[in-house]
Design a protein around this motif. Sequence first.
Motif, PDB file in Angstrom:
ATOM      1  N   GLU A  50       0.836  -1.202   0.000  1.00 16.21           N
ATOM      2  CA  GLU A  50       0.000   0.000   0.000  1.00 16.21           C
ATOM      3  C   GLU A  50       0.873   1.256   0.000  1.00 16.21           C
ATOM      4  O   GLU A  50       1.913   1.296   0.661  1.00 16.21           O
ATOM      5  N   PHE A  51       0.441   2.254  -0.760  1.00 18.38           N
ATOM      6  CA  PHE A  51       1.180   3.507  -0.872  1.00 18.38           C
ATOM      7  C   PHE A  51       0.211   4.673  -0.681  1.00 18.38           C
ATOM      8  O   PHE A  51      -1.009   4.515  -0.819  1.00 18.38           O
ATOM      9  N   LEU A  52       0.763   5.846  -0.366  1.00 18.21           N
ATOM     10  CA  LEU A  52      -0.053   7.040  -0.166  1.00 18.21           C
ATOM     11  C   LEU A  52      -0.070   7.888  -1.432  1.00 18.21           C
ATOM     12  O   LEU A  52       0.977   8.148  -2.025  1.00 18.21           O
ATOM     13  N   PHE A  53      -1.257   8.294  -1.841  1.00 16.62           N
ATOM     14  CA  PHE A  53      -1.448   9.252  -2.933  1.00 16.62           C
ATOM     15  C   PHE A  53      -1.847  10.560  -2.276  1.00 16.62           C
ATOM     16  O   PHE A  53      -2.885  10.646  -1.613  1.00 16.62           O
ATOM     17  N   LYS A  54      -1.011  11.607  -2.424  1.00 22.82           N
ATOM     18  CA  LYS A  54      -1.211  12.849  -1.690  1.00 22.82           C
ATOM     19  C   LYS A  54      -1.574  14.011  -2.607  1.00 22.82           C
ATOM     20  O   LYS A  54      -0.991  14.159  -3.681  1.00 22.82           O
ATOM     21  N   TYR A  58      -5.386  16.465   1.236  1.00 19.92           N
ATOM     22  CA  TYR A  58      -5.845  15.127   1.612  1.00 19.92           C
ATOM     23  C   TYR A  58      -4.888  14.083   1.064  1.00 19.92           C
ATOM     24  O   TYR A  58      -4.017  14.372   0.240  1.00 19.92           O
ATOM     25  N   GLN A  59      -5.035  12.871   1.564  1.00 24.16           N
ATOM     26  CA  GLN A  59      -4.250  11.762   1.044  1.00 24.16           C
ATOM     27  C   GLN A  59      -5.116  10.505   1.010  1.00 24.16           C
ATOM     28  O   GLN A  59      -6.069  10.376   1.775  1.00 24.16           O
ATOM     29  N   ALA A  94       8.519   7.947 -10.188  1.00 23.80           N
ATOM     30  CA  ALA A  94       9.279   8.887  -9.363  1.00 23.80           C
ATOM     31  C   ALA A  94       8.345   9.810  -8.578  1.00 23.80           C
ATOM     32  O   ALA A  94       8.643  10.173  -7.432  1.00 23.80           O
ATOM     33  N   PHE A  95       7.190  10.188  -9.171  1.00 24.11           N
ATOM     34  CA  PHE A  95       6.247  11.065  -8.492  1.00 24.11           C
ATOM     35  C   PHE A  95       5.574  10.341  -7.324  1.00 24.11           C
ATOM     36  O   PHE A  95       5.405  10.904  -6.242  1.00 24.11           O
ATOM     37  N   LEU A  96       5.208   9.058  -7.524  1.00 27.00           N
ATOM     38  CA  LEU A  96       4.616   8.289  -6.428  1.00 27.00           C
ATOM     39  C   LEU A  96       5.633   8.121  -5.305  1.00 27.00           C
ATOM     40  O   LEU A  96       5.274   8.168  -4.126  1.00 27.00           O
ATOM     41  N   LYS A  97       6.908   7.952  -5.665  1.00 31.93           N
ATOM     42  CA  LYS A  97       7.957   7.833  -4.645  1.00 31.93           C
ATOM     43  C   LYS A  97       8.050   9.119  -3.827  1.00 31.93           C
ATOM     44  O   LYS A  97       8.167   9.076  -2.603  1.00 31.93           O
ATOM     45  N   GLU A  98       7.981  10.276  -4.490  1.00 33.91           N
ATOM     46  CA  GLU A  98       8.035  11.559  -3.780  1.00 33.91           C
ATOM     47  C   GLU A  98       6.874  11.689  -2.802  1.00 33.91           C
ATOM     48  O   GLU A  98       7.009  12.253  -1.721  1.00 33.91           O
ATOM     49  N   MET A  99       5.712  11.181  -3.199  1.00 32.90           N
ATOM     50  CA  MET A  99       4.522  11.295  -2.348  1.00 32.90           C
ATOM     51  C   MET A  99       4.675  10.557  -1.021  1.00 32.90           C
ATOM     52  O   MET A  99       3.975  10.863  -0.053  1.00 32.90           O
ATOM     53  N   SER A 103       7.531  15.100   3.978  1.00 32.01           N
ATOM     54  CA  SER A 103       7.648  16.522   3.647  1.00 32.01           C
ATOM     55  C   SER A 103       7.034  16.853   2.298  1.00 32.01           C
ATOM     56  O   SER A 103       7.143  17.987   1.846  1.00 32.01           O
ATOM     57  N   PHE A 104       6.400  15.871   1.639  1.00 32.72           N
ATOM     58  CA  PHE A 104       5.862  16.112   0.296  1.00 32.72           C
ATOM     59  C   PHE A 104       4.856  17.267   0.304  1.00 32.72           C
ATOM     60  O   PHE A 104       3.906  17.278   1.088  1.00 32.72           O
ATOM     61  N   GLY A 105       5.062  18.257  -0.565  1.00 33.42           N
ATOM     62  CA  GLY A 105       4.120  19.365  -0.709  1.00 33.42           C
ATOM     63  C   GLY A 105       4.422  20.569   0.152  1.00 33.42           C
ATOM     64  O   GLY A 105       3.997  21.676  -0.144  1.00 33.42           O
TER      65      GLY A 105
END
Length: 271
Positions: A50-54, A58-59, A94-99, A103-105
Amino acid sequence: MVIEHEQLERSGLTRYVLPKGDFEGFRDDEHYREKLKEWGLSSAKEAKREFLFKERNYQRVVTIKGYETYGKSDEFNTLVIEFQDGNLSCINPAFLKEMQASSFGRESMLQVEEKDFSTPELGSEGSESQAEAKTSELKQVPKSEPKKPKATKPKKEQEPKIELPADKVHFTASVKQFALTYNPFNEENDEVVVLENVQILQEPPLELGLAWCSHSKTLKKFELAPGDQLEFDGKVAKKKLAKGKDVEEEFIVDTPVLYKVNNPSKIVKNG
């Protein structure tokens, strides 16, 4: 009921990028782990599920259902993720990894705030005097002497451009050496095989010289050594071999390698 209501609201806020059609799935857990490591999303033995989509406010929790390939030789991937409400969407690895970073955002928001407060608005008090001061500074800058035209060097003769085939073709090559290349997705060095005397068997034959490919589990079964003669099928793309980070000299290639062979198959070791 409150959680379901929040999930429905978030679903309405999310902008989905639907897959173009059929996409690649994972053959098994081992294939899933290998791809996660390649994308830099997980290198643990128990692969993350499972991963977070931010977004800004919200996430949501997502899972990776598969991936799309693109590029001349299908060397690039776009992930296909599934939300808890069943919606699918595409995202760059790479974008999902950043999320996943806590500190994302935050950094981008701070930069916007600094810009808003540090830049005076037009017509605000003091802006006119600042503009006058800036103009006086510009007036005081001495004029630079005109630059002398640089002597033009004779242009080097360009090597003829090689038209690479888009489809899978048959190769002959020999093993030059093993090397390490830096992978920005997992931030580690990956082992590769450097090939020399690479030739595509077609009419007329196409000489590539040097090329490289990943030292995959399939290739490791052949216990390759420098000098081994190989035949195989595969796709080729123009992709320069990057140097590894902090590696011994024996794992560095002293000559630029401009071509990558993707997904070699039907491998025959002749010596």
